[in-house]
Design a protein around this motif. Structure first.
Motif, PDB file in Angstrom:
ATOM      1  N   GLN A   1       0.791   4.112  -2.988  1.00 33.92           N
ATOM      2  CA  GLN A   1       0.543   5.538  -2.775  1.00 33.92           C
ATOM      3  C   GLN A   1       1.603   6.388  -3.475  1.00 33.92           C
ATOM      4  O   GLN A   1       1.303   7.433  -4.072  1.00 33.92           O
ATOM      5  CB  GLN A   1       0.527   5.847  -1.276  1.00 33.92           C
ATOM      6  CG  GLN A   1      -0.678   5.272  -0.546  1.00 33.92           C
ATOM      7  CD  GLN A   1      -0.575   5.422   0.960  1.00 33.92           C
ATOM      8  OE1 GLN A   1       0.468   5.815   1.494  1.00 33.92           O
ATOM      9  NE2 GLN A   1      -1.665   5.097   1.664  1.00 33.92           N
ATOM     10  N   GLU A   2       2.852   5.925  -3.453  1.00 36.45           N
ATOM     11  CA  GLU A   2       3.935   6.639  -4.122  1.00 36.45           C
ATOM     12  C   GLU A   2       3.754   6.612  -5.644  1.00 36.45           C
ATOM     13  O   GLU A   2       3.969   7.617  -6.327  1.00 36.45           O
ATOM     14  CB  GLU A   2       5.276   6.008  -3.741  1.00 36.45           C
ATOM     15  CG  GLU A   2       6.496   6.724  -4.295  1.00 36.45           C
ATOM     16  CD  GLU A   2       6.754   8.071  -3.632  1.00 36.45           C
ATOM     17  OE1 GLU A   2       7.652   8.779  -4.118  1.00 36.45           O
ATOM     18  OE2 GLU A   2       6.063   8.414  -2.645  1.00 36.45           O
TER      19      GLU A   2
ATOM     20  N   GLU B   1       0.818  -1.222   0.000  1.00 36.45           N
ATOM     21  CA  GLU B   1       0.000   0.000   0.000  1.00 36.45           C
ATOM     22  C   GLU B   1       0.851   1.272   0.000  1.00 36.45           C
ATOM     23  O   GLU B   1       0.540   2.243  -0.704  1.00 36.45           O
ATOM     24  CB  GLU B   1      -0.943   0.003   1.206  1.00 36.45           C
ATOM     25  CG  GLU B   1      -1.958   1.148   1.142  1.00 36.45           C
ATOM     26  CD  GLU B   1      -3.131   0.929   2.080  1.00 36.45           C
ATOM     27  OE1 GLU B   1      -3.947   1.855   2.196  1.00 36.45           O
ATOM     28  OE2 GLU B   1      -3.233  -0.154   2.678  1.00 36.45           O
ATOM     29  N   LYS B   2       1.941   1.287   0.758  1.00 35.83           N
ATOM     30  CA  LYS B   2       2.790   2.470   0.807  1.00 35.83           C
ATOM     31  C   LYS B   2       3.399   2.762  -0.557  1.00 35.83           C
ATOM     32  O   LYS B   2       3.442   3.917  -1.019  1.00 35.83           O
ATOM     33  CB  LYS B   2       3.889   2.290   1.850  1.00 35.83           C
ATOM     34  CG  LYS B   2       4.782   3.502   2.004  1.00 35.83           C
ATOM     35  CD  LYS B   2       5.841   3.273   3.082  1.00 35.83           C
ATOM     36  CE  LYS B   2       6.757   4.498   3.218  1.00 35.83           C
ATOM     37  NZ  LYS B   2       7.813   4.275   4.256  1.00 35.83           N
ATOM     38  N   THR B   3       3.883   1.703  -1.227  1.00 35.09           N
ATOM     39  CA  THR B   3       4.467   1.879  -2.561  1.00 35.09           C
ATOM     40  C   THR B   3       3.404   2.307  -3.562  1.00 35.09           C
ATOM     41  O   THR B   3       3.659   3.148  -4.433  1.00 35.09           O
ATOM     42  CB  THR B   3       5.131   0.574  -3.018  1.00 35.09           C
ATOM     43  OG1 THR B   3       6.070   0.142  -2.024  1.00 35.09           O
ATOM     44  CG2 THR B   3       5.854   0.764  -4.337  1.00 35.09           C
TER      45      THR B   3
END
Length: 449
Positions: free
Chosen positions: A178-179, A174-176
């Motif tokens: 978002q990027e 999820e973090k990637t």
């Protein structure tokens, strides 16, 4: 422009709706199946004679039957039945070979058979055709969320239409994700536009073995081909890949979360026919049953005649792991529904005991089962609709509604529908072994062993 429809997936993340022998693309969701909607889309682009379908061997009659329901006859040369799944690059390559053998300089759009796609996309695909003469064209979708279930494409230098692809990225956390969204990456839609000239030139450069297998007029020895996706095998290596932003409705409907997102919600965010008390953001699919939800949120509830799934809305990607557990135990619940489709019609298991099984057998007008026998079971047939033509050890008789016959184990037999309406027979099987592999076929119109 030709169209290639990839219809070989099994859709494990949509179990128990989707099963190996009747996967999601063939399930009727709102009048038409996803495959049928894709087929009609392809007709608008290529006409009925310009469509090629690649599917699994076990699904070829589903493909043909569902095309027939739309009023189209799929040419035998345009139906490519894989003896085993080899991922997308061999499937696309085989279809491109068939196309090139009739037109050396053709262009083809590749559609997955299980996607929702708005009609606006067709004009955008047509507009990208000149680009396909020089590039392998893929279509990207502008993300609406940091989705972790899709691959991503990073657009680069601007072209006359779309952009050169800088890189492909696999499904991220999820973090990637978002990027990626922040940097303007696009979702990889899995839709491609390929010219035979550019496709085979790049295939020769990066997959010479597959290129050689597809270079002749004869079909490849499919079992000898390497299983590899078009992304891994070609697009991630080639320097001639372009991406065109697809500004249209799109969803791959790979999970129940995707189904939830695309269907109408009530004021509390619930989807499906149920009574909801203090319940929010739930998805219910339980046809023929009264369902009540009280004080729960974010649930996926899918009920079929032989399986029930309950999971959190945020965990729908995990359904495939649940299916793998059933597969590890050789449980047929991953393969078949209670209703099993066959080229001649279908059968539905009504009751399943240890030494007996009761089925409803439906035979389409003019169709017949194989001439066969069973070593371990006998069968009693009762006609409940239509007229049956029954062959027992070479002798033929006709049965009408309410009439019956007994098929002793070891007896060669065949059931045919000579009428103009569907034939329905209640079949009671008796024996110590009642599985489908207790069939010895002597003659079969559909080429089954």
């Amino acid at each position: 422009m030709r169209s290639i429809i990839l219809a070989g997936g099994v859709g494990t993340r949509l179990w128990p709706l989707s099963r190996e022998y009747y996967p999601k693309q063939f399930i009727q969701l709102d009048g038409l199946t996803l495959f049928q909607k894709t087929y009609e889309r392809a007709v608008r682009l290529s006409g009925p004679d310009g469509i090629f379908v690649v599917t699994n061997d076990i699904h070829r009659y589903l493909v043909r039957n569902q095309a027939d329901e739309l009023g189209y006859t799929l040419d035998d040369a345009h139906l490519l039945a894989e003896p085993e799944g080899k991922n997308t690059l061999p499937a696309i390559g085989w279809a491109m070979q068939r196309i090139r053998n009739t037109d050396r300089h053709a262009t083809a759009v590749v559609f997955p058979s299980d996607h929702v796609l708005g009609d606006d996309a067709l004009d955008q695909i047509r507009a990208a055709e000149p680009l396909s003469k020089k590039y392998l064209v893929t279509f990207g979708v502008k993300p609406t969320s940091p989705h972790t279930g899709y691959g991503y494409i990073r657009p680069g230098r601007t072209l006359s239409v779309g952009n050169l692809v800088e890189e492909f990225r696999e499904k991220p956390d999820e973090k990637t994700a978002q990027e990626y969204v922040r940097k303007g990456y696009l979702w990889n839609s899995g839709i491609f536009l390929l010219s035979t000239d550019c496709f085979f030139a790049e295939l020769k450069k990066y997959q010479p073995g597959l290129y050689a297998a597809l270079s002749g007029a004869q079909d490849p020895d499919y079992r000898e081909l390497e299983a590899i996706s078009i992304d891994y095998g070609l697009l991630e290596h080639s320097k001639k890949v372009a991406v065109v932003p697809l500004e249209a409705e799109w969803n791959d409907l790979g999970t129940f979360k995707a189904l939830y997102d695309t269907e109408p919600h009530d004021a509390e965010g619930n989807v499906g026919n149920a009574e909801y008390l203090s319940a929010r953001n739930n998805y219910v699919h339980a046809p023929g049953k009264h369902v009540g939800l009280i004080g729960v949120s974010d649930l996926i509830i899918v009920d079929t005649t032989d399986a029930l799934l309950v999971c959190n809305n945020r965990e729908t990607e995990q359904v495939k792991h649940l299916v793998n557990r059933y597969k590890a135990g050789n449980d047929p619940v991953t393969k078949f529904h209670r209703q099993v489709h066959r080229p001649w019609g279908s059968y539905t298991v009504l009751e399943d005991g240890t030494v007996y099984k009761i089925k409803r057998v439906t035979v389409k007008p003019g169709e017949k089962l194989s001439l066969q026998l069973h070593h371990h079971r006998s069968e009693h047939w009762v006609v409940v609709r239509g007229t049956a033509e029954v062959e027992l050890n070479g002798e033929t008789r006709f049965l009408r509604k309410g009439e019956s016959t007994f098929v002793r184990s070891g007896t060669k037999h065949r059931l045919k529908n000579p009428g103009l309406i569907p034939l329905e027979v209640i079949e009671v099987q008796l024996g110590d072994y009642l599985e489908e592999d207790d069939i010895v076929r002597f003659d079969d119109e559909y080429g089954r062993k």
